[in-house]
Write an enzyme that holds these catalytic residues in place. Structure first.
Site, short mmCIF file in Angstrom:
data_model
loop_
_atom_site.label_atom_id
_atom_site.label_comp_id
_atom_site.label_asym_id
_atom_site.label_seq_id
_atom_site.Cartn_x
_atom_site.Cartn_y
_atom_site.Cartn_z
N ASN A 199 0.87 -1.18 0.00
CA ASN A 199 0.00 0.00 0.00
C ASN A 199 0.91 1.23 0.00
O ASN A 199 1.50 1.57 1.01
CB ASN A 199 -0.89 -0.03 1.25
CG ASN A 199 -1.76 1.19 1.38
OD1 ASN A 199 -1.85 2.00 0.45
ND2 ASN A 199 -2.41 1.33 2.53
N LYS B 111 0.02 4.22 -0.31
CA LYS B 111 -0.68 5.39 0.24
C LYS B 111 -0.45 6.59 -0.70
O LYS B 111 -0.31 6.40 -1.91
CB LYS B 111 -0.22 5.67 1.67
CG LYS B 111 -0.27 4.40 2.53
CD LYS B 111 -0.12 4.63 3.99
CE LYS B 111 -0.20 3.29 4.72
NZ LYS B 111 -0.22 3.40 6.17
N HIS C 56 -9.68 1.24 4.55
CA HIS C 56 -8.43 1.45 5.29
C HIS C 56 -8.70 2.43 6.44
O HIS C 56 -9.48 3.38 6.29
CB HIS C 56 -7.35 2.00 4.36
CG HIS C 56 -5.99 1.95 4.98
ND1 HIS C 56 -5.58 2.88 5.92
CD2 HIS C 56 -4.98 1.06 4.85
CE1 HIS C 56 -4.35 2.55 6.32
NE2 HIS C 56 -3.97 1.46 5.69
N GLU D 229 -7.11 4.82 7.50
CA GLU D 229 -6.84 6.22 7.15
C GLU D 229 -7.99 6.81 6.34
O GLU D 229 -8.29 8.00 6.45
CB GLU D 229 -5.50 6.32 6.39
CG GLU D 229 -4.33 6.07 7.34
CD GLU D 229 -3.09 5.45 6.70
OE1 GLU D 229 -3.00 5.41 5.46
OE2 GLU D 229 -2.22 4.98 7.47
N GLU E 106 -5.77 -4.90 10.35
CA GLU E 106 -4.71 -3.92 10.61
C GLU E 106 -5.04 -3.14 11.87
O GLU E 106 -5.79 -2.14 11.81
CB GLU E 106 -4.61 -2.93 9.45
CG GLU E 106 -4.29 -3.56 8.12
CD GLU E 106 -3.68 -2.53 7.16
OE1 GLU E 106 -2.53 -2.74 6.77
OE2 GLU E 106 -4.34 -1.53 6.85
N GLY F 238 2.30 1.92 10.99
CA GLY F 238 3.34 2.95 10.95
C GLY F 238 4.00 3.24 12.29
O GLY F 238 4.67 4.26 12.44
N SER G 52 3.10 -2.39 10.41
CA SER G 52 4.53 -2.49 10.71
C SER G 52 5.17 -3.81 10.26
O SER G 52 6.09 -4.31 10.90
CB SER G 52 4.79 -2.24 12.20
OG SER G 52 4.41 -0.92 12.53
N GLY H 15 2.64 -1.25 4.34
CA GLY H 15 2.66 0.16 3.99
C GLY H 15 4.09 0.65 3.80
O GLY H 15 4.71 0.44 2.75
N GLY H 16 4.63 1.29 4.84
CA GLY H 16 5.96 1.93 4.77
C GLY H 16 7.03 1.08 4.11
O GLY H 16 7.75 1.55 3.22
P1 PGA Z 1 2.60 0.14 7.72
O1 PGA Z 1 1.14 0.42 7.09
O2 PGA Z 1 3.11 -1.12 7.11
O3 PGA Z 1 3.40 1.34 7.36
O4 PGA Z 1 2.41 -0.01 9.21
C1 PGA Z 1 0.25 -0.62 6.83
C2 PGA Z 1 -1.00 -0.08 6.20
O5 PGA Z 1 -1.43 1.02 6.57
O6 PGA Z 1 -1.60 -0.72 5.32
#
Ligand code: PGA
Length: 231
Positions: free
Chosen positions: A7, A9, A90, A92, A157, A163, A195, A216-217
């Site tokens: 992802n 983002k 998600h 967010e 999640e 994050g 994470s 994500g990251g």
């Molecule tokens: P992250 O994000 O791996 O940076 O924790 C995961 C996500 O929001 O899908």
């Protein structure tokens, strides 16, 4: 076969995404799904979609028909440019775009009617976890999906793990995954997200009832994400 989803983002630009694809090299049987910002979907699909490598959208409108919905993108449009997967719900989007369980379910249905596979994100806040209400909270988030007949992909999640570098324990992940699956008679796929990196991915992917990861990251680094995909 597991699902290894990325992802991005709201990160990257044309050059970054081109470089990412040039640097991503993974020898894996897993299905790799990469969620890109909408504007980069079409060209990336033309250049990079393969049988076990798919480009995904990160969101879609809850409205199925064309109309006066400024700024929105429909499932028909995603289908038109060849999108086969889409993230919905998600945390967010729930936070910044005021999405709720009802609209996430509407989006799911729109996608399904265009044969796009939704990846439905769910997860509790730290406050809910600390109050020991996490199982009930997730039951509420998936309630509407109980009538769906198809195979559903959920991405569990926990918001407190996104994050932050915090990852739930194996017991916590496995408990939630079997809790989610217990609501359904059909097969349900549960990814874990929050994470995930190349150091913890093998352990997570080996857990009972975990069918993949949503990253994500760490997905923004092509080599790192390739290592996750191969773990
Ligand atoms: P992250 O994000 O791996 O940076 O924790 C995961 C996500 O929001 O899908």
């Amino acid at each position: 076969m597991k699902i290894i989803a990325a992802n991005f983002k709201m990160n990257g630009d044309k050059e970054f995404i081109d470089n990412w694809f040039q640097n991503f090299e993974a020898d894996t049987e897993n299905l790799v799904v990469v969620g890109l910002p909408a504007i980069y979907l079409e060209s990336s699909i033309q250049n990079f979609n393969k049988s076990n490598f798919k480009i995904a959208a990160q969101n879609v409108s809850k409205f199925i028909n064309p109309g006066a919905y400024t700024g929105q993108m429909s499932s028909a449009m995603l289908n038109d440019v060849g999108v086969e997967f889409c993230i919905v719900g998600h945390s967010e989007a729930r936070e910044h775009l005021c999405e709720d369980n009802e609209s996430v379910y509407e989006k799911y249905n729109c996608l399904k009617s265009f044969s796009i596979t939704p990846i439905v994100c769910i997860g509790e806040s730290l406050e809910i976890r600390e109050a020991n209400n996490h199982l009930d909270f997730i039951s509420d988030q998936i309630e509407k999906f109980k009538t769906a007949e198809d195979k559903i992909i959920f991405a569990y999640e926990p918001i407190w793990a996104i994050g932050t570098g915090l990852v739930p324990t194996q017991e916590q992940i496995e408990e939630m995954s079997s809790h989610i699956k217990s609501h359904f008679s059909q097969q349900v796929t549960v990814l874990y997200g929050g994470s995930v990196n190349s150091k913890n991915s093998s352990e997570i992917l080996n857990m009972n009832n975990i069918d993949g990861v949503l990253v994500g990251g760490a997905s923004l680094n092509a080599e790192e994400f390739a290592n996750i995909a191969q773990s």
